[in-house]
Design an enzyme around this catalytic site. Structure first.
Site, short mmCIF file in Angstrom:
data_model
loop_
_atom_site.label_atom_id
_atom_site.label_comp_id
_atom_site.label_asym_id
_atom_site.label_seq_id
_atom_site.Cartn_x
_atom_site.Cartn_y
_atom_site.Cartn_z
N LYS A 32 -1.65 -19.99 13.24
CA LYS A 32 -0.53 -20.78 14.21
C LYS A 32 -0.79 -22.40 13.10
O LYS A 32 0.50 -22.94 12.92
CB LYS A 32 -2.08 -21.57 14.71
CG LYS A 32 -1.88 -22.70 16.13
CD LYS A 32 -2.73 -23.25 16.55
CE LYS A 32 -3.59 -22.31 17.80
NZ LYS A 32 -5.13 -22.42 18.33
N ARG A 102 -9.03 -27.09 16.57
CA ARG A 102 -8.27 -25.45 16.75
C ARG A 102 -8.60 -24.69 15.97
O ARG A 102 -7.97 -25.18 14.66
CB ARG A 102 -7.11 -25.37 17.71
CG ARG A 102 -7.24 -26.52 18.86
CD ARG A 102 -5.16 -26.52 18.82
NE ARG A 102 -4.80 -27.47 19.42
CZ ARG A 102 -4.90 -27.61 21.04
NH1 ARG A 102 -5.09 -26.63 21.87
NH2 ARG A 102 -4.03 -28.59 21.76
N GLY A 111 -8.35 -16.63 22.23
CA GLY A 111 -9.85 -17.36 22.48
C GLY A 111 -10.72 -16.47 22.55
O GLY A 111 -12.33 -17.20 22.70
N MET A 113 -11.89 -17.48 19.23
CA MET A 113 -12.57 -18.70 18.86
C MET A 113 -12.62 -20.39 19.02
O MET A 113 -12.38 -20.37 20.15
CB MET A 113 -11.99 -19.07 17.10
CG MET A 113 -12.50 -17.47 15.98
SD MET A 113 -11.80 -17.57 14.32
CE MET A 113 -10.61 -17.98 14.57
N ARG A 341 6.43 -20.95 21.75
CA ARG A 341 6.50 -19.24 21.40
C ARG A 341 7.88 -18.60 22.35
O ARG A 341 8.67 -19.34 22.70
CB ARG A 341 5.95 -18.69 21.39
CG ARG A 341 5.42 -18.99 22.83
CD ARG A 341 3.46 -18.96 24.18
NE ARG A 341 4.14 -19.47 24.97
CZ ARG A 341 2.77 -19.89 25.94
NH1 ARG A 341 1.22 -19.98 25.45
NH2 ARG A 341 3.06 -20.67 27.05
N HIS A 463 -4.54 8.81 36.68
CA HIS A 463 -3.33 9.83 37.64
C HIS A 463 -2.50 9.32 38.29
O HIS A 463 -1.03 9.79 37.96
CB HIS A 463 -4.78 10.84 38.63
CG HIS A 463 -3.98 11.49 39.06
ND1 HIS A 463 -3.70 11.54 40.77
CD2 HIS A 463 -3.77 12.72 38.31
CE1 HIS A 463 -2.29 12.96 40.37
NE2 HIS A 463 -3.29 13.54 40.00
N SER A 790 21.00 25.47 22.44
CA SER A 790 20.64 23.88 23.13
C SER A 790 18.78 24.96 24.41
O SER A 790 18.39 25.62 24.33
CB SER A 790 21.10 24.07 24.83
OG SER A 790 20.19 23.02 25.94
N CYS A 858 18.24 19.89 26.47
CA CYS A 858 18.63 19.76 27.97
C CYS A 858 17.48 20.12 28.61
O CYS A 858 17.75 19.78 30.42
CB CYS A 858 19.47 21.23 28.79
SG CYS A 858 19.32 22.55 27.73
#
Ligand code: PEP
Ligand code: MG
Length: 902
Positions: A32, A102, A111, A113, A341, A463, A790, A858
């Protein structure tokens, strides 16, 4: 004296101190801090501030929580600079300066620290803030937030203690959110918070120092340590601390706050898009308490601000080479950029923006191609919810909720909670959506019958998700707020009850689920940005892309999508056509060579027409035509069906009432019995390991001759009409060089006969599929005959794993994947370790025998991006996939080539 602090505008010094590497700057100032510095350097007006380095953090932690020498003084000096730049003073009543503090490590740890905002407030300063803003509510709200954050983050009080006070005040006021609290309530909250946070210091400099220490310490907080362990981030990096002036968009009518995107995130159009509010705080825009205005209005209301925003957006785009999502605040006429950003965007916008940016010279073509994902191209190939219908449904409150977006595209149907019911409704011609708490192998038939799949449980590799992706069905899974009760034929969500049979719509791109039948549309594959992007991809890729196409219409479509030939025409597919099946059956059941020859003679012109259509569609490009492959019984009715037909006709014979009736029933019975005998003759315990592929060509040479004649005649006809034909005749499922020699001799003989008759010769190749381990293991010998290979990886996967490609996915295979026994479904993504080893060695052996041998794939894997990357690595010449996957394959092949270079 060691340097612990860098002002945002001193990023050049920071860069020099670490030897000029940007990565090292990020290490020193954190991600940052480095970005804030980068923006200052670009001349973007970010609120002034400074970064305390990660080295200071490490020194503090190593010294047993002691500020290193000189840090206090350096902070004081940097703070004085912020005061000067803002024209405000820290701790003063008159034009008070407030600060945010910050954390900011080298790698983002969202989130994990701590942050403290509004540092610098106390009873006196609050009065100054009221005087300046004229907004008592805001001033007390800022103050109580400071004490709350400071109390929990710095002093370690439980946040619930503060929340409890707020809850009490809300209850007393009869409101549900903190914004409904009055000024008196907030002032009372501040007072009561101070009774909890008794150690809260009034002195602003003390507040700041303690906040910095708290951020340092948070590096070793449990949350942060756990996160680093999970994310594999080193523990000795330390965090930087960013201290920055708070700016306010609520200091009068010349103040404002908003969010802006540098391009349209939905369509990709190059225009500023966003919302703002005059005299408001940032969170008012996000919270939607007040109706925000479109940025278009800012142009009229604050033209200078608008122009500044537009210029900054352009500058940032140029610098980062990507669309930006920005937060800004105007404080008393002065523009500040709080954050920027790379912006989120739809697939459609992603393609357009990548191409536009390359054409605007902001990024290279390579970067544009690299930036678009195969999934984003896939978007263009599935139906999507119309954005108007979606918007209207949102307004009408028809959004039921969101789950995980695991398989793209939109699906609309009546909801069924039971797979059998889904299958039945589908058979009745209804559009069905299967909703289950979770799916199991037993449910697959219902999933296949459905337009899309929705589950309340499960994740990205559940699944349901795996099967949906496998079959290209849109799916949303793990929608936790949804309760499905199949036995009661209802589902509940958000207080609503939806019964079986009601219409619902799901969006597999966003995870949204709507009540009702939303309108969908099929995106435009001729989208000019997509077309351009794929052309650029074509310049970068090494692998060719062909299509698996059986009919001229498919071939034409494949060519439109950019296919460079046909990699597989499954000739037998044409035999299943209603008008041909009876002839094919006659050919199979023939009891004499003459009878068989007669049936084949009828099939010949049909096949010839099929092939001619393919040659015409692929004028100038190779067309691989495979000889008949499946076991013959697939062309005949099932054994059980015939047994019952025979029994049924025998009964009807006994009860026939007229001579005519007797005659027809007798004829039918004879036919069924005849078929039954043939089926009995062809019945095999393991048909997939039985009489199929090249084995058929050997036991039925007349069929082989007919197919070769059809190919050769079609080639001659097309060539005579000016078409450039490049036939490649492919022998399936070989296991031995002897087979190829045997069949190739027939093929060459028949072709020579045709060319003799027609008086022209068309060059063609004879090759084989590699679909069995033995073929792969003896590829060197096969290549003495075969001019091309192939890889039929559907069968090669089946025969290598000894897992049935037809049954396994509905049986145990998906469990293997969810249990992590297999990393991927090997029928969807090539198994590099096993099947890949066979391919690699076959390619090497084939090339050793015949260096110019052409090698491709293929099987279905030819359209899967991960498998395409593997094929690139194996050094294949081409991949062949279904026409609809061709655009995805073109991009994936380019990505593979680029990854190879770097
Ligand atoms: C294969 O086995 O990979 C293949 C392409 O052939 P088919 O799917 O027709 O068996
Ligand atoms: Mg096969």
């Amino acid at each position: 004296m060691k340097r612990w602090v860098y002002r945002f505008d001193e990023v050049d010094e920071a860069e020099q101190s670490v030897g000029g590497e940007w990565d090292a700057v990020r290490g020193l100032l954190g991600g940052k801090g480095a970005n804030l510095g980068d923006m200052s350097r670009l001349g973007v007006p970010v609120p002034p501030g400074f970064t305390v380095t990660t080295e200071a953090c490490n020194a503090y932690l190593e010294a047993g929580l002691q500020f290193p020498e000189g840090l206090d003084d350096q902070i004081a000096a940097a703070l004085a600079d912020v005061e000067e730049r803002t024209g405000r003073r820290f701790g003063d009543q008159d034009r008070p300066l407030l600060l945010s503090c910050r954390s900011g490590a080298k790698f983002s740890m969202p989130g994990m620290m701590d942050t403290v905002l509004n540092i610098g407030l106390n009873e006196e300063v609050v009065t100054g803030l009221i005087a300046e803003s004229g907004d008592e509510h805001f001033a007390y709200d800022s103050y109580r937030r400071l004490i709350q954050m400071f109390g929990s983050v710095v002093l370690g009080h439980k946040d619930e203690l503060f929340e409890q006070v707020l809850a009490e005040l809300r209850a007393r006021r009869g409101v549900t959110s903190d914004t409904g609290l009055s000024t008196e309530d907030l002032s009372e909250a501040a007072m009561r918070f101070r009774r909890i946070a008794t150690a809260f210091p009034d002195e602003p400099r003390e507040q700041l120092r303690l906040a910095v220490e708290a951020v340092f310490r948070s590096w070793n907080g449990k949350r942060a340590v756990d996160y680093r362990n999970a994310a594999g981030i080193a523990h000795d990096l330390g965090t930087a601390v960013n201290i920055q002036a708070m700016v306010f968009g609520n200091l009068g009518e010349d103040s404002a706050t908003g969010v802006a995107m540098s391009r349209d995130g939905a369509t990709g159009e190059p225009r500023l898009e966003g919302d703002y509010l005059v005299n408001a705080q940032g969170e008012d825009v996000v919270a939607g308490i007040r109706a925000t205005k479109d940025l278009g209005a800012l142009r009229k209301e604050m033209p200078a601000v608008y122009d500044e925003l537009a210029a900054i957006a352009a500058k940032l785009e140029r610098h980062y080479g990507d669309m930006q999502d920005m937060e800004f605040t105007v404080e008393q006429g002065r523009f500040w950029l709080l954050q920027t950003r790379d912006s989120k965007r739809t697939a459609q916008a992603a393609v357009r923006i990548a191409v536009d940016m390359a054409q605007e010279g902001l990024i290279s073509r390579d970067r544009a191609v690299r930036r678009v994902t195969p999934e984003q191209v896939d978007f263009f190939l599935h139906p999507q919810l119309s954005s108007d219908a979606r918007q209207a449904s949102l307004v009408e409150g028809r959004l039921l909720g969101r789950g995980l977006n695991v398989s793209p595209g939109a699906a609309v149907g009546v909801v069924a909670f039971d797979p059998d019911l889904a299958q039945r409704w589908h058979a009745e011609g209804r559009r069905v959506l299967l909703a289950r708490p979770e799916t199991k192998p037993d449910d697959v038939h219902g999933m296949i019958a459905s337009e899309g799949i929705l589950t309340s449980r499960g994740g990205r590799t559940s699944h349901a998700a795996l099967v949906a992706r496998q079959f290209g069905k849109p799916a949303v899974v793990g929608m936790a707020e949804l309760t499905i009760e199949p036995s009661d034929h209802v589902m509940h969500v958000d207080g609503k009850t939806i019964s079986e049979g009601e219409w619902i719509s799901i969006d597999g791109n966003t995870g949204e689920v709507f009540l009702g039948q939303l309108e969908t549309y099929v995106p435009d594959l001729a989208d000019r940005w997509l077309v351009t992007l794929l052309e650029w991809a074509d310049e970068l890729r090494r692998l060719d892309v062909r299509a698996n196409a059986d009919y001229p219409a498919d071939a034409r479509r494949a060519r439109e999508y950019g296919a460079h030939g046909i990699g597989l025409c499954r000739t037998e597919h044409m035999f299943f056509e209603a008008d041909r099946l009876p002839i094919v059956q006659r050919m199979i059941m023939a009891t004499s060579p003459a009878e068989r020859a007669e049936a084949l003679a009828e099939l010949l012109p049909m096949q010839r027409d099929d092939f001619r259509g393919l040659f015409e569609a692929m004028d100038g490009l190779p067309v691989v035509i495979r000889l008949m492959d499946p076991p013959l019984h697939e062309f005949l009715p099932g054994w059980e069906q015939l047994v019952s037909e025979v029994a049924d006709r025998k009964i009807r014979l006994r009860i026939a009432t007229s001579l005519e009736d007797l005659d027809t029933t007798l004829a039918e019975l004879e036919h069924s019995e005849h078929l039954k005998v043939a089926v009995e003759r062809l019945r095999e315990t393991n048909p997939m390991l039985g009489l199929r592929g090249v084995r058929l060509s050997i036991v039925m040479p007349e069929l082989t001759r007919m197919q070769m004649r059809a190919i050769a005649e079609a080639a001659c006809d097309a060539a005579a009409a000016g078409v450039v034909v490049k036939p490649e005749v492919m022998i399936p499922l070989s296991i031995d060089r002897g087979e190829l020699e045997w069949v190739a001799a027939i093929l060459r003989e028949e072709a020579a006969a045709v060319f003799d008759e027609r008086g022209i010769t068309i060059p063609f190749m004879i090759g084989t599929m590699i679909e069995t381990p033995r073929a792969a293991l003896t590829a060197g010998a096969l290549a003495t005959v075969a001019e091309f290979f192939s890889f039929g990886t559907n069968d090669l996967t089946q025969t290598t794993f000894a897992i049935s490609r037809d049954d396994a996915e509905a049986s145990f295979l998906m469990n293997y994947v969810s249990l992590g026994i297999l990393g991927e479904n090997p029928f969807a993504t090539l198994d590099d370790a096993g099947v890949g080893t066979l391919i690699r060695s076959a390619v090497a052996a084939g090339r050793a025998t015949r260096p110019e041998i052409e090698v491709g794939i293929c099987g279905e894997h030819g359209g899967d991006p991960k498998s395409i990357a593997l094929c690139h690595g194996y050094g294949l010449d081409y991949v062949s996939c279904s026409p609809l996957r061709v655009p995805v394959a073109r991009l994936a092949a380019a990505h593979a080539a680029m990854a190879d270079v770097s």
